[in-house]
Design an enzyme around this catalytic site. Structure first.
Site: not given
Length: 398
Positions: A271, A325, A328, A334
């Site tokens: 990542e 997303e 999350k 995030e």
């Protein structure tokens, strides 16, 4: 001719080689070291078949998911896209039993191969953090049992087993040659490295220069973390020069492994990415920085770069992430690492015209109904790609 001209000569030769690859159409074969993470913690994400077309619009043939979603694994059959699956952290206690591990592989992996190109199993994700070390003890028994199950089913030749670590496993990371593991995980890291060496599997890390910059923006140059042109830093012990932080982080892990006796373990990045939006205290989170980071990183992957320690070996990198997303937990950043929004539209402009025309709201993923316009967009894409690669090559002193 000056000495500086001589140093530029190999760079120019490299440029001409890249140009010849572009116009021969073979450059797509050089992007095999680039993948992207496909998280699913969001509302109204595109269906997996549309995600396949999004990946193709990015010229990416590798992805990773954070579970073993059967809908995704079924949809990716015969797509020729490699996929790494993940065993969720909460499942690891069950896999301490070899029979449970065999049952897991039988039900979550075997039904989908070989049609779906599952190439790796990540056993958990960031099992050791500064806040929680309770899961790290489950890692090695789970890894060993999953690998034994793959061997028993004849799948170990195609599927590697590993576990991605955050940089929290390092006691020191600067300069890279000082890289070393924390005492509390050193024994487990030794076991992991021994397993990886035996099975010829990579050591995966999650590397985020963004976090280092966010925590210390006054001391860390933004261009150093964004892969932009900058003076960089030289490791005082090895005299190796680094022009970006991510390569320094990767090499710090390589040095840490070497200090435990494992000098030939390949380090890969599971990542890395940059958020396009953040809260008030999340310095640097912006669409411009996210686009710059990912675009520059992609250009280096197109060029097949390695880190200073392993200059001649391409570094495998998975960008985080394909989608924003919105479900999350945690700070705003995030939820905003995606190149695409949940509806499939671009979260920011990477500079590639062909990608900008792709949307998950349409029934099919066509760039244009006009062949002429498609050709024009393709030319724009390659033009941007060539210019970006020329920048990368000329900025670096090979």
């Amino acid at each position: 001719m000056t000495s500086r001209t001589f140093t530029r000569l190999p760079n120019l030769i490299h440029v001409f080689l890249l140009l010849s690859l572009v116009f021969s159409g073979n450059i797509l074969q050089r992007v095999t070291s680039l993948g992207i993470n496909y998280g699913q913690v969001g509302n109204d994400l595109p269906s997996p078949d549309k995600v396949i077309n999004l990946l193709r619009s990015l010229r990416i043939t590798k992805t990773r998911i954070y579970d073993t979603n059967p809908q995704i694994l079924t949809s990716f059959a015969n797509s020729n896209i490699e996929i790494i699956v993940t065993i969720e952290n909460q499942v690891l206690p069950l896999l301490q039993d070899p029979q449970q591990a065999l049952q897991w592989v039988n039900s979550h992996i075997k039904p989908y191969v070989p049609a779906t190109r599952i190439t790796g199993i990540m056993v958990g994700n960031e099992l050791f953090t500064d806040e929680d070390s309770s899961l790290i003890g489950y890692m090695m028994p789970a890894i060993i049992n999953i690998h034994k199950a793959l061997v028993q089913l004849g799948l170990d030749r195609y599927i590697q087993v590993s576990s991605p670590s955050s940089l929290a496993v390092l006691a020191e990371s600067y300069p890279p040659s000082a890289g070393s593991f924390k005492p509390e995980v050193s024994s487990i890291m030794q076991q992991l490295l021994d397993f990886l060496e035996t099975t010829k599997s990579p050591f995966w890390i999650n590397a985020y220069p963004y976090f280092a910059y966010k925590d210390n923006p006054k001391e860390i140059p933004i261009d150093y973390v964004l892969f932009n042109r900058n003076v960089g830093m030289t490791d005082p012990n090895t005299k190796l020069h680094y022009d970006n932080m991510m390569y320094a982080q990767v090499d710090a892990v390589a040095f840490a492994a070497a200090k435990l006796g494992y000098r030939n373990i390949e380090v890969r990045v599971a990542e890395t990415g940059w958020p396009s939006k953040g809260d008030a205290g999340e310095t640097g989170a912006s669409p411009l920085n996210a686009a710059t980071y990912n675009r520059n990183l992609m250009m280096r992957q197109f060029a097949g770069e390695g880190t200073p320690v392993r200059r001649n070996s391409r570094l495998d990198v998975y960008i985080f992430a394909l989608f924003n997303e919105d479900m999350k937990p945690g700070p705003t950043s995030e939820k905003n690492y995606g190149i695409f929004r949940p509806d499939g539209s671009l979260a920011y402009n990477l500079g590639f015209s062909t990608m900008a025309t792709t949307t998950a709201n349409s029934e099919t993923f066509t760039y244009s109904s006009s062949a002429t316009k498609r050709a024009k967009m393709s030319l724009e894409y390659w033009t941007i790609l060539v210019l970006a690669m020329i920048q990368v090559v000329l900025w670096r002193r090979i």
